[in-house]
Design an enzyme around this catalytic site. Structure first.
Site, PDB file in Angstrom:
ATOM      1  N   HIS A 149       5.666   6.971  -0.074  1.00  0.00           N
ATOM      2  CA  HIS A 149       4.213   7.133   0.062  1.00  0.00           C
ATOM      3  C   HIS A 149       3.873   8.567   0.458  1.00  0.00           C
ATOM      4  O   HIS A 149       4.729   9.296   0.954  1.00  0.00           O
ATOM      5  CB  HIS A 149       3.630   6.173   1.113  1.00  0.00           C
ATOM      6  CG  HIS A 149       3.427   4.779   0.607  1.00  0.00           C
ATOM      7  ND1 HIS A 149       4.402   3.822   0.669  1.00  0.00           N
ATOM      8  CD2 HIS A 149       2.357   4.186   0.011  1.00  0.00           C
ATOM      9  CE1 HIS A 149       3.945   2.692   0.151  1.00  0.00           C
ATOM     10  NE2 HIS A 149       2.710   2.879  -0.268  1.00  0.00           N
ATOM     11  N   LYS A 153       0.212   8.559   5.227  1.00  0.00           N
ATOM     12  CA  LYS A 153       0.354   7.124   5.531  1.00  0.00           C
ATOM     13  C   LYS A 153       0.831   6.933   6.969  1.00  0.00           C
ATOM     14  O   LYS A 153       1.747   7.611   7.423  1.00  0.00           O
ATOM     15  CB  LYS A 153       1.317   6.450   4.545  1.00  0.00           C
ATOM     16  CG  LYS A 153       1.396   4.958   4.770  1.00  0.00           C
ATOM     17  CD  LYS A 153       1.967   4.219   3.582  1.00  0.00           C
ATOM     18  CE  LYS A 153       2.095   2.730   3.853  1.00  0.00           C
ATOM     19  NZ  LYS A 153       0.811   2.064   4.079  1.00  0.00           N
TER      20      LYS A 153
HETATM   21  P1  NAD Z   1      -7.741   6.700   5.063  1.00  0.00           P
HETATM   22  O1  NAD Z   1      -7.278   7.251   6.363  1.00  0.00           O
HETATM   23  O2  NAD Z   1      -7.919   7.648   3.896  1.00  0.00           O
HETATM   24  O3  NAD Z   1      -9.141   5.936   5.265  1.00  0.00           O
HETATM   25  C1  NAD Z   1      -9.421   5.117   6.378  1.00  0.00           C
HETATM   26  C2  NAD Z   1     -10.924   4.977   6.488  1.00  0.00           C
HETATM   27  O4  NAD Z   1     -11.227   4.061   7.550  1.00  0.00           O
HETATM   28  C3  NAD Z   1     -11.645   6.295   6.814  1.00  0.00           C
HETATM   29  O5  NAD Z   1     -12.790   6.387   5.995  1.00  0.00           O
HETATM   30  C4  NAD Z   1     -12.031   6.102   8.274  1.00  0.00           C
HETATM   31  O6  NAD Z   1     -13.189   6.865   8.620  1.00  0.00           O
HETATM   32  C5  NAD Z   1     -12.315   4.594   8.258  1.00  0.00           C
HETATM   33  N1  NAD Z   1     -12.411   4.020   9.603  1.00  0.00           N
HETATM   34  C6  NAD Z   1     -11.627   4.249  10.681  1.00  0.00           C
HETATM   35  N2  NAD Z   1     -12.096   3.572  11.739  1.00  0.00           N
HETATM   36  C7  NAD Z   1     -13.195   2.894  11.324  1.00  0.00           C
HETATM   37  C8  NAD Z   1     -14.125   2.029  11.957  1.00  0.00           C
HETATM   38  N3  NAD Z   1     -13.983   1.722  13.263  1.00  0.00           N
HETATM   39  N4  NAD Z   1     -15.120   1.489  11.216  1.00  0.00           N
HETATM   40  C9  NAD Z   1     -15.240   1.797   9.909  1.00  0.00           C
HETATM   41  N5  NAD Z   1     -14.417   2.625   9.257  1.00  0.00           N
HETATM   42  C10 NAD Z   1     -13.397   3.164   9.960  1.00  0.00           C
HETATM   43  O7  NAD Z   1      -6.700   5.556   4.685  1.00  0.00           O
HETATM   44  P2  NAD Z   1      -6.374   4.929   3.244  1.00  0.00           P
HETATM   45  O8  NAD Z   1      -5.273   5.667   2.581  1.00  0.00           O
HETATM   46  O9  NAD Z   1      -7.660   4.677   2.509  1.00  0.00           O
HETATM   47  O10 NAD Z   1      -5.731   3.530   3.697  1.00  0.00           O
HETATM   48  C11 NAD Z   1      -6.450   2.626   4.530  1.00  0.00           C
HETATM   49  C12 NAD Z   1      -5.583   1.397   4.772  1.00  0.00           C
HETATM   50  O11 NAD Z   1      -5.412   0.667   3.554  1.00  0.00           O
HETATM   51  C13 NAD Z   1      -4.169   1.698   5.286  1.00  0.00           C
HETATM   52  O12 NAD Z   1      -3.810   0.696   6.231  1.00  0.00           O
HETATM   53  C14 NAD Z   1      -3.309   1.574   4.028  1.00  0.00           C
HETATM   54  O13 NAD Z   1      -1.969   1.241   4.294  1.00  0.00           O
HETATM   55  C15 NAD Z   1      -4.020   0.436   3.344  1.00  0.00           C
HETATM   56  N6  NAD Z   1      -3.790   0.320   1.888  1.00  0.00           N
HETATM   57  C16 NAD Z   1      -3.647  -0.936   1.421  1.00  0.00           C
HETATM   58  C17 NAD Z   1      -3.497  -1.124   0.059  1.00  0.00           C
HETATM   59  C18 NAD Z   1      -3.446  -2.553  -0.450  1.00  0.00           C
HETATM   60  O14 NAD Z   1      -3.387  -2.761  -1.679  1.00  0.00           O
HETATM   61  N7  NAD Z   1      -3.483  -3.555   0.436  1.00  0.00           N
HETATM   62  C19 NAD Z   1      -3.496  -0.063  -0.826  1.00  0.00           C
HETATM   63  C20 NAD Z   1      -3.658   1.235  -0.305  1.00  0.00           C
HETATM   64  C21 NAD Z   1      -3.817   1.418   1.066  1.00  0.00           C
END
Ligand code: NAD
Length: 261
Positions: A149, A153
């Site tokens: 990744h 991450k």
């Molecule tokens: P990122 O850091 O780019 O985005 C996280 C977002 O959450 C940001 O916009 C941040 O401001 C927001 N956030 C944080 N605290 C918050 C709150 N209290 N209220 C509202 N918003 C809040 O991360 P990312 O790469 O987009 O990944 C996010 C999550 O999704 C991770 O846990 C990642 O592992 C997971 N993910 C899952 C899949 C899947 O298919 N299940 C795929 C990709 C990523």
């Protein structure tokens, strides 16, 4: 029918992918967007007539379902409010701790929740293939998972790698808590039979790659999935949001959404 959805974390990598993907679909529309109070996205218009807010209650009031790809602390806080409102949820956040899992269970008592470490159709197919391989090969074949990744991450091994490890353990009748091995360093000795390893590699802008290895005597099987575009997770999550509204309270996963059970 078009399902209104609330998007959490619209400034994040997945939040942006969700908003972009939703714009091209007619089964869902973005009705609200919720981000941290100190997010630079606050007050911005991310979809027609939708500006980013920090007010959880107002954001959840705008739609019958929300999509959460954020951080465990946010997942926990929003699930508690969603429980009071009986709002359905699609949760993709990984690295969830026990308290967050409890909050999700609380929500699932009163509303339907789709929870998946990976929303891509391809990965969910790979989960089935890996389980089938583990059933046929048994624990005599050494199973190891390698995941790659991007540098930002936060959790390791990835939720998907743990999902693959769990699928292998279940197919072999093992308890992953007993046989999972996520690091090796120093004098670790010979590999115990039946162990399931998962190791994380971090670098660059890799969207997500997973390979499950099955090592036999004189042969080796590799089952791989490579994601090159976050759109695959976004479209899967939006499809799940359209699917989950109106379902009975409880926990569902992507295999339910895809009709693969
Ligand atoms: P990122 O850091 O780019 O985005 C996280 C977002 O959450 C940001 O916009 C941040 O401001 C927001 N956030 C944080 N605290 C918050 C709150 N209290 N209220 C509202 N918003 C809040 O991360 P990312 O790469 O987009 O990944 C996010 C999550 O999704 C991770 O846990 C990642 O592992 C997971 N993910 C899952 C899949 C899947 O298919 N299940 C795929 C990709 C990523």
């Amino acid at each position: 029918m078009t399902t209104p959805v609330t998007i959490l974390g619209p400034s994040g990598r997945m939040g942006q992918a969700l908003i972009a993907a939703a714009a091209g679909r007619d089964d869902v529309r973005v009705a609200a967007a919720l981000d941290r109070g100190d997010s630079p996205a606050q007050g911005k218009e991310v979809a027609p007539g939708v500006t980013v807010t920090a007010l959880i209650d107002a954001a959840l009031a705008a739609a019958p379902v929300y999509i959460d790809f954020t951080m465990p602390a946010a997942t926990q806080a929003v699930a508690a409010v969603a429980r009071a409102r009986r709002v359905a949820a699609v949760i993709g956040t990984t690295g969830l701790d026990a308290a967050t899992d409890d909050a999700i269970s609380g929500l699932a008592e009163v509303a339907p929740v789709v929870l998946a470490p990976n929303f891509s159709v391809g990965v969910n197919l790979v989960l089935g293939l890996v389980a089938q391989a583990a059933r046929v090969l048994g624990p005599a074949w050494d199973a190891e998972i390698v995941e790659l990744h991007h540098t930002a991450k936060r959790d390791a091994p990835s939720g998907t790698a743990l999902g693959l490890a769990r699928a292998i353990a279940m197919a072999r009748g093992q308890d992953l808590a007993q046989v999972g091995r996520y690091s090796r360093d120093g004098e670790v000795g010979p590999r115990p039979a039946g162990e399931i390893g998962a190791v994380a590699v971090r670098g660059g802008d890799v969207v997500g790659e997973h390979t499950a290895y099955f090592f036999g005597a004189g042969e080796r099987i590799e089952v791989s999935h490579r994601a090159t575009d976050r759109g695959i997770f976004a479209h899967g999550a939006l499809r799940a949001a359209a699917w989950v509204v109106g379902k009975k309270p409880g926990r569902y996963d992507m295999l339910d959404v895809l009709g693969m059970r």
